[in-house]
Design a protein around this motif. Structure first.
Motif, PDB file in Angstrom:
ATOM      1  N   LEU A  96       0.821  -1.207   0.000  1.00 42.59           N
ATOM      2  CA  LEU A  96       0.000   0.000   0.000  1.00 42.59           C
ATOM      3  C   LEU A  96       0.853   1.254   0.000  1.00 42.59           C
ATOM      4  O   LEU A  96       0.483   2.269  -0.568  1.00 42.59           O
ATOM      5  CB  LEU A  96      -0.938   0.001   1.209  1.00 42.59           C
ATOM      6  N   ALA A  97       2.017   1.201   0.631  1.00 43.01           N
ATOM      7  CA  ALA A  97       2.893   2.372   0.671  1.00 43.01           C
ATOM      8  C   ALA A  97       3.431   2.701  -0.714  1.00 43.01           C
ATOM      9  O   ALA A  97       3.779   3.829  -1.006  1.00 43.01           O
ATOM     10  CB  ALA A  97       4.045   2.140   1.642  1.00 43.01           C
ATOM     11  N   ASP A  98       3.505   1.686  -1.605  1.00 38.21           N
ATOM     12  CA  ASP A  98       3.988   1.913  -2.957  1.00 38.21           C
ATOM     13  C   ASP A  98       3.003   2.715  -3.787  1.00 38.21           C
ATOM     14  O   ASP A  98       3.333   3.207  -4.841  1.00 38.21           O
ATOM     15  CB  ASP A  98       4.265   0.574  -3.658  1.00 38.21           C
ATOM     16  N   GLU A  99       1.773   2.824  -3.341  1.00 39.50           N
ATOM     17  CA  GLU A  99       0.746   3.535  -4.088  1.00 39.50           C
ATOM     18  C   GLU A  99       0.071   4.551  -3.169  1.00 39.50           C
ATOM     19  O   GLU A  99      -0.735   4.200  -2.330  1.00 39.50           O
ATOM     20  CB  GLU A  99      -0.268   2.525  -4.639  1.00 39.50           C
ATOM     21  N   ALA A 100       0.436   5.812  -3.313  1.00 33.50           N
ATOM     22  CA  ALA A 100      -0.145   6.876  -2.500  1.00 33.50           C
ATOM     23  C   ALA A 100      -1.527   7.224  -3.009  1.00 33.50           C
ATOM     24  O   ALA A 100      -1.841   7.031  -4.178  1.00 33.50           O
ATOM     25  CB  ALA A 100       0.756   8.102  -2.552  1.00 33.50           C
ATOM     26  N   THR A 101      -2.350   7.730  -2.129  1.00 33.36           N
ATOM     27  CA  THR A 101      -3.676   8.206  -2.518  1.00 33.36           C
ATOM     28  C   THR A 101      -3.639   9.729  -2.572  1.00 33.36           C
ATOM     29  O   THR A 101      -3.062  10.368  -1.702  1.00 33.36           O
ATOM     30  CB  THR A 101      -4.736   7.748  -1.498  1.00 33.36           C
ATOM     31  N   ILE A 102      -4.239  10.280  -3.616  1.00 37.49           N
ATOM     32  CA  ILE A 102      -4.348  11.734  -3.726  1.00 37.49           C
ATOM     33  C   ILE A 102      -5.804  12.049  -4.087  1.00 37.49           C
ATOM     34  O   ILE A 102      -6.436  11.329  -4.851  1.00 37.49           O
ATOM     35  CB  ILE A 102      -3.359  12.321  -4.758  1.00 37.49           C
ATOM     36  N   SER A 103      -6.317  13.115  -3.504  1.00 37.31           N
ATOM     37  CA  SER A 103      -7.701  13.513  -3.744  1.00 37.31           C
ATOM     38  C   SER A 103      -7.736  14.693  -4.711  1.00 37.31           C
ATOM     39  O   SER A 103      -6.710  15.323  -4.987  1.00 37.31           O
ATOM     40  CB  SER A 103      -8.367  13.906  -2.426  1.00 37.31           C
ATOM     41  N   PHE A 104      -8.911  15.002  -5.187  1.00 46.56           N
ATOM     42  CA  PHE A 104      -9.058  16.173  -6.045  1.00 46.56           C
ATOM     43  C   PHE A 104      -8.650  17.443  -5.290  1.00 46.56           C
ATOM     44  O   PHE A 104      -8.073  18.354  -5.882  1.00 46.56           O
ATOM     45  CB  PHE A 104     -10.495  16.289  -6.565  1.00 46.56           C
ATOM     46  N   ASP A 105      -8.953  17.490  -3.994  1.00 47.43           N
ATOM     47  CA  ASP A 105      -8.556  18.649  -3.185  1.00 47.43           C
ATOM     48  C   ASP A 105      -7.040  18.779  -3.071  1.00 47.43           C
ATOM     49  O   ASP A 105      -6.542  19.856  -2.789  1.00 47.43           O
ATOM     50  CB  ASP A 105      -9.154  18.556  -1.778  1.00 47.43           C
ATOM     51  N   GLY A 106      -6.321  17.686  -3.285  1.00 46.57           N
ATOM     52  CA  GLY A 106      -4.873  17.696  -3.144  1.00 46.57           C
ATOM     53  C   GLY A 106      -4.115  17.958  -4.424  1.00 46.57           C
ATOM     54  O   GLY A 106      -2.887  17.851  -4.447  1.00 46.57           O
ATOM     55  N   LEU A 107      -4.787  18.307  -5.505  1.00 45.94           N
ATOM     56  CA  LEU A 107      -4.120  18.496  -6.790  1.00 45.94           C
ATOM     57  C   LEU A 107      -3.494  19.877  -6.962  1.00 45.94           C
ATOM     58  O   LEU A 107      -2.397  20.001  -7.499  1.00 45.94           O
ATOM     59  CB  LEU A 107      -5.099  18.243  -7.937  1.00 45.94           C
ATOM     60  N   TYR A 108      -4.209  20.908  -6.542  1.00 46.91           N
ATOM     61  CA  TYR A 108      -3.764  22.279  -6.790  1.00 46.91           C
ATOM     62  C   TYR A 108      -3.583  23.046  -5.493  1.00 46.91           C
ATOM     63  O   TYR A 108      -4.331  22.854  -4.536  1.00 46.91           O
ATOM     64  CB  TYR A 108      -4.773  23.029  -7.672  1.00 46.91           C
ATOM     65  N   LYS A 109      -2.603  23.929  -5.496  1.00 46.71           N
ATOM     66  CA  LYS A 109      -2.367  24.823  -4.360  1.00 46.71           C
ATOM     67  C   LYS A 109      -3.255  26.051  -4.473  1.00 46.71           C
ATOM     68  O   LYS A 109      -3.800  26.527  -3.483  1.00 46.71           O
ATOM     69  CB  LYS A 109      -0.890  25.253  -4.343  1.00 46.71           C
ATOM     70  N   SER A 110      -3.386  26.565  -5.696  1.00 43.13           N
ATOM     71  CA  SER A 110      -4.203  27.769  -5.872  1.00 43.13           C
ATOM     72  C   SER A 110      -4.698  27.885  -7.309  1.00 43.13           C
ATOM     73  O   SER A 110      -4.104  27.337  -8.230  1.00 43.13           O
ATOM     74  CB  SER A 110      -3.391  29.014  -5.513  1.00 43.13           C
TER      75      SER A 110
END
Length: 153
Positions: free
Chosen positions: A29-43
């Motif tokens: 599981l550590a080999d595959e991180a999860t990212i959300s739509f909220d985590g894509l852009y800073k601004s």
């Protein structure tokens, strides 16, 4: 007397096997991180957008995202658009001004049957960020998952 000792050994052995399995699963599981739509852009702003630090740090790595498959152009394809919320209309049938700003283009490992736009999917693939034009379709994207696969979540 012998039976309780045997049960204790089996329990200890089972516990050790379980811990070993858990350690293996954590590594996978550590080999595959999860990212959300909220985590894509800073601004976002009139001057454009900035990718988030998390997205930048995950560039080139295997990631997992949850979202919805936008209505595809055809029932089987090698790519689709992943969105935060289900879309009722085909994004390719509208101007890009009508598209959500945080879409992710998913390029599959192989031509794959698509699913209903209302079904949530879990997608795994290598994260690419930065402007790119797909040579085959001419589709412009900022964020992509490549060599991807998905399953209904």
């Amino acid at each position: 007397m012998q039976q309780p000792i045997l049960l204790a050994r089996l329990s200890r052995r089972g516990l050790l096997q379980g811990l070993a399995t858990l350690a293996f699963c954590e590594t996978a599981l550590a080999d595959e991180a999860t990212i959300s739509f909220d985590g894509l852009y800073k601004s976002f702003g009139v001057l454009g957008f900035q990718f988030s630090d998390r997205a930048t740090s995950l560039r080139g790595q295997e990631v997992r995202m949850l979202g919805y498959m936008a209505p595809p152009l055809k029932p089987e394809s090698h790519f689709f658009v992943l969105t935060r919320e289900p879309l009722a209309i085909c994004p390719f049938c509208q101007s890009d001004a009508d598209w959500p700003v945080d879409i992710v283009v998913v390029f599959m490992k192989a031509v794959t049957p698509m699913v209903s736009a209302g079904q949530k999917v879990a997608v795994s693939g290598r994260l690419e960020i930065g402007s790119a034009i797909d040579a085959e379709t001419g589709f412009v994207s900022q964020i992509r998952l490549v060599d991807a696969s998905f399953h209904v979540a």
